[in-house]
Design a protein around this motif. Structure first.
Motif, PDB file in Angstrom:
ATOM      1  N   ALA A 197      18.973   4.146 -11.415  1.00 52.66           N
ATOM      2  CA  ALA A 197      19.604   2.894 -11.838  1.00 52.66           C
ATOM      3  C   ALA A 197      18.615   2.060 -12.647  1.00 52.66           C
ATOM      4  CB  ALA A 197      20.091   2.099 -10.631  1.00 52.66           C
ATOM      5  N   GLY A 198      18.184   2.626 -13.778  1.00 50.39           N
ATOM      6  CA  GLY A 198      17.377   1.841 -14.700  1.00 50.39           C
ATOM      7  C   GLY A 198      15.907   1.758 -14.367  1.00 50.39           C
ATOM      8  N   ALA A 199      15.433   2.547 -13.427  1.00 49.08           N
ATOM      9  CA  ALA A 199      14.012   2.524 -13.080  1.00 49.08           C
ATOM     10  C   ALA A 199      13.646   3.822 -12.378  1.00 49.08           C
ATOM     11  CB  ALA A 199      13.690   1.335 -12.182  1.00 49.08           C
ATOM     12  N   SER A 200      12.350   4.143 -12.392  1.00 53.76           N
ATOM     13  CA  SER A 200      11.877   5.328 -11.672  1.00 53.76           C
ATOM     14  C   SER A 200      11.984   5.108 -10.173  1.00 53.76           C
ATOM     15  CB  SER A 200      10.432   5.637 -12.059  1.00 53.76           C
ATOM     16  OG  SER A 200      10.340   6.052 -13.402  1.00 53.76           O
ATOM     17  N   VAL A 201      12.197   6.199  -9.448  1.00 56.71           N
ATOM     18  CA  VAL A 201      12.242   6.172  -7.983  1.00 56.71           C
ATOM     19  C   VAL A 201      10.880   6.604  -7.465  1.00 56.71           C
ATOM     20  CG1 VAL A 201      13.260   7.233  -5.937  1.00 56.71           C
ATOM     21  CG2 VAL A 201      14.708   6.596  -7.869  1.00 56.71           C
ATOM     22  N   THR A 202      10.272   5.775  -6.607  1.00 64.00           N
ATOM     23  CA  THR A 202       8.930   6.079  -6.094  1.00 64.00           C
ATOM     24  C   THR A 202       8.876   6.063  -4.570  1.00 64.00           C
ATOM     25  OG1 THR A 202       8.308   3.730  -6.202  1.00 64.00           O
ATOM     26  CG2 THR A 202       7.852   5.087  -8.151  1.00 64.00           C
ATOM     27  N   ASN A 203      10.020   5.933  -3.901  1.00 59.70           N
ATOM     28  CA  ASN A 203      10.013   5.737  -2.445  1.00 59.70           C
ATOM     29  C   ASN A 203      10.520   6.937  -1.655  1.00 59.70           C
ATOM     30  OD1 ASN A 203      12.693   5.474  -3.209  1.00 59.70           O
ATOM     31  ND2 ASN A 203      13.131   3.928  -1.656  1.00 59.70           N
ATOM     32  N   VAL A 204      10.569   8.125  -2.287  1.00 55.29           N
ATOM     33  CA  VAL A 204      10.921   9.328  -1.521  1.00 55.29           C
ATOM     34  C   VAL A 204       9.732   9.658  -0.615  1.00 55.29           C
ATOM     35  CG1 VAL A 204      11.547  11.756  -1.632  1.00 55.29           C
ATOM     36  CG2 VAL A 204      12.385  10.173  -3.377  1.00 55.29           C
ATOM     37  N   THR A 205      10.004   9.837   0.671  1.00 55.52           N
ATOM     38  CA  THR A 205       8.945  10.090   1.645  1.00 55.52           C
ATOM     39  C   THR A 205       9.140  11.465   2.271  1.00 55.52           C
ATOM     40  OG1 THR A 205       8.809   7.735   2.154  1.00 55.52           O
ATOM     41  CG2 THR A 205       7.839   9.253   3.737  1.00 55.52           C
ATOM     42  N   VAL A 206       8.083  12.277   2.204  1.00 53.25           N
ATOM     43  CA  VAL A 206       8.088  13.597   2.831  1.00 53.25           C
ATOM     44  C   VAL A 206       7.018  13.597   3.921  1.00 53.25           C
ATOM     45  CG1 VAL A 206       7.856  16.080   2.506  1.00 53.25           C
ATOM     46  CG2 VAL A 206       8.831  14.666   0.679  1.00 53.25           C
TER      47      VAL A 206
END
Length: 356
Positions: A197-206
């Motif tokens: 939605a208009g920005a990079s996603v950086t909060n995926v947690t593994v």
């Protein structure tokens, strides 16, 4: 009758007081007035996602809202010789797009108005692309993990830290999954799916945690009903009463130590059970990425001597003793004697089979 037979480029000239009849004097009041013509400014939009909204301006105003590819024309014409400058006021927001302006006299959407409509402005739009990523924690040293986004685009990680998949178009869905677990661990994904939605996603947690595996093996030689007590790592007592497979109740985490030992040897009959197998072949080792079932407990019944003492035997005489009717033992002098060892919990009967 004075008329304009050839208009100047970009202008329109008109005549006033231009007709009449001469009447004894020169005519000096014919008036010719010229004004600049106005022309339209427009061009072509391409690459705009249908339904997305793009707002253009000319010379900082004259807003023009567009929602699809195709030709466009600003509503307000521009006078000949004046400047024009087409720009993007608002980029398309959903999906996020970047539209660039080219063409016109200066090839950047601007120029000086010629004596004709300008239709050479090119607006080229492309959907913005953003990264999907996050952070990895808990991965064991030397291990590797394979992630996927939307079922493809394998990403192999070998250490904790940040990770990022290749960019993908805005407004598209993403789903990060584990396609290859590291040996001995289970990794899970949080915040792994959504739509850009208009920005990079950086909060995926593994997050990775060590798996736990069982420790066990096989007991052999234990007399049925006799009691053997084993331990693992100094605890987790396991009571066994017969031969066969065994497994400690408490699993051990991958990479941690295990050490199987005998806490209590079987008492009745007395037995000695020894431990072997495992990674170090002594019942101990480091927990692999699998159950340990190679521990060997080998028991054997302890053996003890039957003996005593002889007195009063005449000099030069000999005496023959037996244990359980066999195992002749010939004695020729007073003193201690001993039969060969026999298994614990077995009967013994010492008799004289040959008197001196």
């Amino acid at each position: 009758t004075v008329t304009v037979s050839g208009q100047p480029a970009g202008q329109t000239c008109s005549v006033s007081n231009g007709s009449g009849t001469l009447a004894g004097a020169s005519v000096t009041n014919v008036t010719v007035s010229c004004v600049d013509n106005s022309y339209s400014v427009g061009g072509l939009v391409s690459g705009l996602v249908a339904g997305d909204v793009l707002v253009l301006q000319n010379n900082g105003g004259d807003d023009l809202v567009l929602g699809a590819d195709g030709a466009f024309t600003f509503p307000t014409p521009v006078s000949f010789g004046d400047a024009y400058a087409v720009s993007v006021l608002t980029q398309p927001p959903a999906p996020s797009e970047t539209c660039t302006v080219s063409g016109g006299g200066n090839n950047d959407g601007s120029g000086t108005m010629p004596a004709a409509d300008v239709s050479s402005i090119a607006i080229i739009c492309s959907v913005d692309r953003f990264a999907v990523g996050g952070s990895l924690s808990g991965l064991a040293s030397g291990a590797s993990l394979v992630l996927q986004n939307n079922g493809s685009a394998d990403l192999t990680l070998t250490a904790d830290g940040n990770f990022q998949f290749p960019d993908q178009a805005d407004a598209t869905a993403y789903t990060v999954t584990v396609s290859g677990q590291p040996a001995g661990q289970t990794c899970s994904v949080s915040n792994g799916s959504g739509t850009l939605a208009g920005a990079s996603v950086t909060n995926v947690t593994v997050s990775c945690v060590d798996n736990s595996y069982s420790v066990g093996g096989l007991v052999s030689g234990l007399v049925a009903g006799d009691i053997l007590v084993l331990q693992n790592n100094g605890g987790d007592d396991l009571v066994l009463g017969a031969d066969g497979a065994f497994t400690f109740p408490t699993p051990v985490s991958f990479g941690e130590a295990y050490a199987v030992s005998v806490l209590t040897q079987p008492p009745a009959p007395s037995e000695t059970c020894t431990v072997s197998g495992g990674g170090n072949n002594d019942g101990s080792g480091t927990m692999p990425a699998a159950d340990v079932s190679s521990i060997a407990i080998i028991c054997s019944v302890d053996r003890f001597a039957v003996g005593g003492s002889l007195s009063g035997l005449a000099s030069g005489a000999s005496l023959v003793l037996q244990n359980n009717g066999s195992a002749d033992l010939t004695l020729t002098a007073d003193g201690n004697f001993q039969f060969p060892d026999q298994a614990d919990a077995t009967a013994y009967t010492v008799t004289v089979s040959g008197q001196p």
